[in-house]
Enzyme design. Structure first.
Site, PDB file in Angstrom:
ATOM      1  N   CYS A 171       2.164  -2.964   5.246  1.00  0.00           N
ATOM      2  CA  CYS A 171       2.820  -3.739   3.704  1.00  0.00           C
ATOM      3  C   CYS A 171       3.125  -4.927   3.666  1.00  0.00           C
ATOM      4  O   CYS A 171       3.585  -5.227   4.560  1.00  0.00           O
ATOM      5  CB  CYS A 171       3.891  -2.103   4.004  1.00  0.00           C
ATOM      6  N   TYR A 225      -1.012  -3.506  -8.197  1.00  0.00           N
ATOM      7  CA  TYR A 225      -0.608  -2.674  -8.152  1.00  0.00           C
ATOM      8  C   TYR A 225      -0.201  -1.441  -9.677  1.00  0.00           C
ATOM      9  O   TYR A 225      -1.089  -0.609  -9.404  1.00  0.00           O
ATOM     10  CB  TYR A 225       0.811  -1.801  -7.518  1.00  0.00           C
TER      11      TYR A 225
END
Length: 344
Positions: free
Chosen positions: A57, A188
């Site tokens: 992440c 994203y």
């Protein structure tokens, strides 16, 4: 259950967007802070807290890097979930028997539920857990790293860099916000766009900002000042994932990072700096994105490339001056149990 209230726990929409919609990241985190004055009931205390941060992440990677650079390994232990999680939670499948050896839990959600029964939002990393109670303290990733720099100073190693120098904080904050909106979250917004229009808007904004960064970094070694700061950490964790994941998986494909000379040199400069590249596990990164995001990669097939050895090639950024650690020194090599696979 620990009876402490948080400032921002509400219901949350699904992780991804519906067709025709923009991707809107849920940023309502548990805002409690661990501080020297214990203003939120959580005092700075060595050995009390455990940082849970998946290497896959980018948001968690920030906390791992800052912990390394500042030398907080003795003060704050590290738990690393595996790269692949389900709809419920990150899991500790890399640990023996799938259980975190300090917290004794299989799923990170157990720490959230220990604090808030039926916690309604996403179970995110990084998270800091209070070891005595097993309850999550905070998952507010932008504040976690700033507090490592400003609240944990008594436990910084000798020679630790000042990642958030007071004289530069306003500029660091300004640059970091632009990077967050357009690059960190911008990839994203492109990858999870629910319409062609949303995707094209995110794509255009992303590459406009990358062009701005390319220009800025063509004449200076680091983003703000002549040393590494919080702003560099925040940009690096997106750049290091760009060619491996975002270029193809998120359709951010106007250019590869390796085709942007200043940014590519800058990223390699940081990667080869102790505390940055030695936190990166490219296989875990690819496993996470390509196996978890089945809505945009239904097969779950993980690509073999790109060749990570390019990250070790000469970058030549020293010619721009600057000193990565200022008057400080590099951190020691990663400890046993925290090492990542070497690039060959």
């Amino acid at each position: 259950m620990v009876e402490r209230e948080t400032k921002s726990i509400h219901t949350t929409p699904g992780k991804y967007v519906e067709p025709g919609q923009d991707y809107d990241r849920d940023t309502q985190y548990i805002e409690d802070r661990i501080t020297t004055d214990a203003r939120d009931g959580w005092p700075v205390e060595a050995g009390r807290y455990r940082l849970i941060a998946a290497r896959a992440c980018p948001w968690a990677n920030r906390a791992i890097i800052v912990r390394r650079l500042l030398g907080l390994e003795d003060a704050i232990s590290l738990g690393t979930p595996g790269p692949v999680h389900d709809e419920r939670s990150w899991t500790f499948d890399l640990d023996p028997d799938g259980v975190d050896p300090v917290l004794g839990i299989e799923r990170l959600q157990d720490a959230y539920f220990a604090r808030f029964r039926d916690y309604p939002r996403g179970i995110t990393v990084p998270a800091i857990v209070d070891v005595p109670t097993g309850a999550v303290v905070t998952n507010n990733f932008p504040q976690i790293t700033l507090d490592f720099s400003t609240q944990w100073t008594q436990f910084h190693r000798d020679g630790a860099p000042d990642l958030y120098p007071e004289a530069l904080r306003s500029e660091i904050d300004e640059v970091a916000e632009l990077i967050y909106q357009d690059v960190n979250n911008g990839v994203y917004r492109a990858g999870f766009a629910g319409s062609q229009r949303s995707y094209e808007r995110a794509y255009t904004t992303l590459f406009s900002r990358l062009d701005w960064l390319e220009d800025r970094l063509s004449t200076q070694r680091f983003l703000v000042g002549d040393t590494i700061t919080e702003a560099d950490v925040r940009l690096f964790t997106t750049l290091v994932r760009f060619d491996a994941v975002y270029h193809g998986h998120f359709k951010c494909n106007r250019n590869k990072l390796s085709e942007l000379p200043a940014l590519w040199g800058y990223a390699r400069d940081l990667f080869q700096t102790p505390g940055f590249g030695d936190t990166i596990d490219f296989q875990q990164i690819k496993d996470h994105y390509y196996q978890v995001h089945r809505d945009i990669n239904p097969s779950g097939i993980v690509p073999l490339g790109p060749d990570a050895s390019a990250w070790l090639t000469e970058h030549g950024r020293e010619e721009l001056g600057g000193r990565p650690f200022g008057d400080g020194t590099p951190p020691a090599p990663p400890r046993d149990g925290e090492k990542v696979p070497s690039i060959r």
